[in-house]
Design a protein around this motif. Structure first.
Motif, short mmCIF file in Angstrom:
data_model
loop_
_atom_site.label_atom_id
_atom_site.label_comp_id
_atom_site.label_asym_id
_atom_site.label_seq_id
_atom_site.Cartn_x
_atom_site.Cartn_y
_atom_site.Cartn_z
N VAL A 135 14.42 -41.23 -1.05
CA VAL A 135 13.00 -41.07 -1.39
C VAL A 135 12.66 -41.68 -2.75
CG1 VAL A 135 12.64 -39.04 0.04
CG2 VAL A 135 13.37 -38.75 -2.34
N GLY A 136 13.66 -42.14 -3.50
CA GLY A 136 13.36 -42.73 -4.80
C GLY A 136 14.59 -42.96 -5.64
N TRP A 137 14.34 -43.40 -6.86
CA TRP A 137 15.37 -43.56 -7.89
C TRP A 137 14.89 -42.83 -9.12
CZ3 TRP A 137 20.10 -46.17 -8.02
CH2 TRP A 137 20.44 -46.85 -6.84
N ARG A 138 15.80 -42.12 -9.77
CA ARG A 138 15.49 -41.41 -11.01
C ARG A 138 16.31 -42.02 -12.15
NH1 ARG A 138 15.18 -35.09 -10.97
NH2 ARG A 138 13.18 -35.73 -10.12
N PHE A 139 15.64 -42.28 -13.25
CA PHE A 139 16.28 -42.80 -14.46
C PHE A 139 16.18 -41.74 -15.55
CE2 PHE A 139 14.74 -46.30 -12.00
CZ PHE A 139 15.62 -47.35 -12.20
N LEU A 140 17.24 -41.57 -16.32
CA LEU A 140 17.17 -40.70 -17.48
C LEU A 140 16.62 -41.51 -18.65
CD1 LEU A 140 20.47 -38.63 -17.21
CD2 LEU A 140 18.18 -38.08 -16.36
N ILE A 141 15.64 -40.96 -19.34
CA ILE A 141 14.98 -41.65 -20.44
C ILE A 141 15.54 -41.13 -21.75
CG2 ILE A 141 12.77 -42.19 -21.53
CD1 ILE A 141 13.17 -43.29 -18.64
N ARG A 142 16.07 -42.06 -22.54
CA ARG A 142 16.68 -41.69 -23.82
C ARG A 142 15.87 -42.25 -24.97
NH1 ARG A 142 21.60 -39.49 -23.96
NH2 ARG A 142 22.12 -40.44 -25.94
N GLY A 143 15.83 -41.47 -26.01
CA GLY A 143 15.25 -41.88 -27.28
C GLY A 143 16.27 -41.57 -28.35
N ALA A 161 12.36 -40.53 -15.36
CA ALA A 161 11.30 -41.35 -14.76
C ALA A 161 11.67 -41.56 -13.30
CB ALA A 161 11.19 -42.69 -15.48
N ASP A 162 10.75 -41.24 -12.42
CA ASP A 162 10.98 -41.39 -10.99
C ASP A 162 10.22 -42.58 -10.45
OD1 ASP A 162 12.40 -39.06 -11.29
OD2 ASP A 162 11.40 -37.99 -9.68
N THR A 163 10.85 -43.26 -9.50
CA THR A 163 10.20 -44.35 -8.77
C THR A 163 10.19 -43.99 -7.29
OG1 THR A 163 12.26 -45.57 -8.43
CG2 THR A 163 11.00 -46.07 -10.43
N VAL A 164 9.26 -44.59 -6.56
CA VAL A 164 9.13 -44.35 -5.13
C VAL A 164 9.06 -45.69 -4.40
CG1 VAL A 164 8.02 -42.09 -5.36
CG2 VAL A 164 6.62 -44.16 -5.32
N PRO A 165 9.53 -45.70 -3.14
CA PRO A 165 9.41 -46.95 -2.37
C PRO A 165 7.96 -47.20 -1.99
CG PRO A 165 10.35 -45.20 -1.01
CD PRO A 165 10.20 -44.64 -2.40
N THR A 166 7.60 -48.48 -1.98
CA THR A 166 6.26 -48.89 -1.56
C THR A 166 6.42 -50.05 -0.58
OG1 THR A 166 6.03 -50.55 -3.29
CG2 THR A 166 5.32 -48.31 -3.84
#
Length: 197
Positions: free
Chosen positions: A69-77, A85-90
């Motif tokens: 259903v998507g890809w999740r990225f861990l956001i680092r600072g 951050a989540d992405t979804v297929p389109t």
């Protein structure tokens, strides 16, 4: 042993980087993103699969059915993981969906550290069971597999993330063959009052 983290589809990564580079990420993103001053980076992409409840949870061969259903990225600072951050297929490929923060972010990091300490090579994925409000780190044994395909093998390992549902211990690694039957029982709807179930 190092984890075999999959490479996310390029459009998914590009959509997250574009969202991070947008002023909206700092203005309307999560509180953690608004508070950081330095640059932000997207790391550790994990494919997100959902346990498919529309079909029987276990297929005819006892194989769980899942769908990407998507890809999740861990956001680092800096040195800190701040959000996901989540992405979804389109129809065109992949698109940024949203930023999030909360207990699953730290829990995902903790589970990844647990997995790295294991003596086996794993391909990390996320497996969601929305009906139980449950998210697990799915450690797939076939490190060369297409991360968007496949179903959990009985020997794969699931690490429930915190908060886990009542009766399921967070951060206690369990084989798919042991945990999924316990979850399947919880996913069966109770009989209607007055029925002869």
């Amino acid at each position: 042993m190092p984890l075999h983290v999959s490479q996310a589809p390029a459009p998914a990564l590009h959509s997250v980087l574009a969202a991070l580079g947008s002023p909206a990420a700092r203005e309307t993103g999560t509180p953690a993103l608004r508070s950081v001053q330095g640059p932000l980076s997207a790391e550790l992409p994990l494919p997100v699969h959902v346990l498919d409840i529309g079909a029987p949870t276990l297929g005819s061969a006892g194989t769980p059915r899942t769908r990407l259903v998507g890809w999740r990225f861990l956001i680092r600072g800096g040195d800190h993981t701040l959000a996901a951050a989540d992405t979804v297929p389109t129809a065109d490929g992949w698109s940024f969906s949203h930023f999030s923060e909360g207990p699953y972010i730290a829990s995902t990091e903790k589970a990844l550290y647990q997995a790295e300490a294991a003596q086996s090579g794993w391909q990390p994925r996320l497996l969601s069971v929305p009906e139980l409000y449950m998210l697990t780190l799915w450690l797939h044994g076939d490190t060369d597999a297409d991360p968007s395909q496949g179903a959990p093998d009985g020997a794969d390992v699931l690490i429930p993330l915190a908060p886990a549902p009542p009766g399921i211990a967070a951060h206690r690694p369990q084989r798919v063959a042991d945990l999924l039957p316990r979850l399947a029982v919880r996913l069966v709807p109770p009989p209607l009052l007055g029925s002869t179930a």
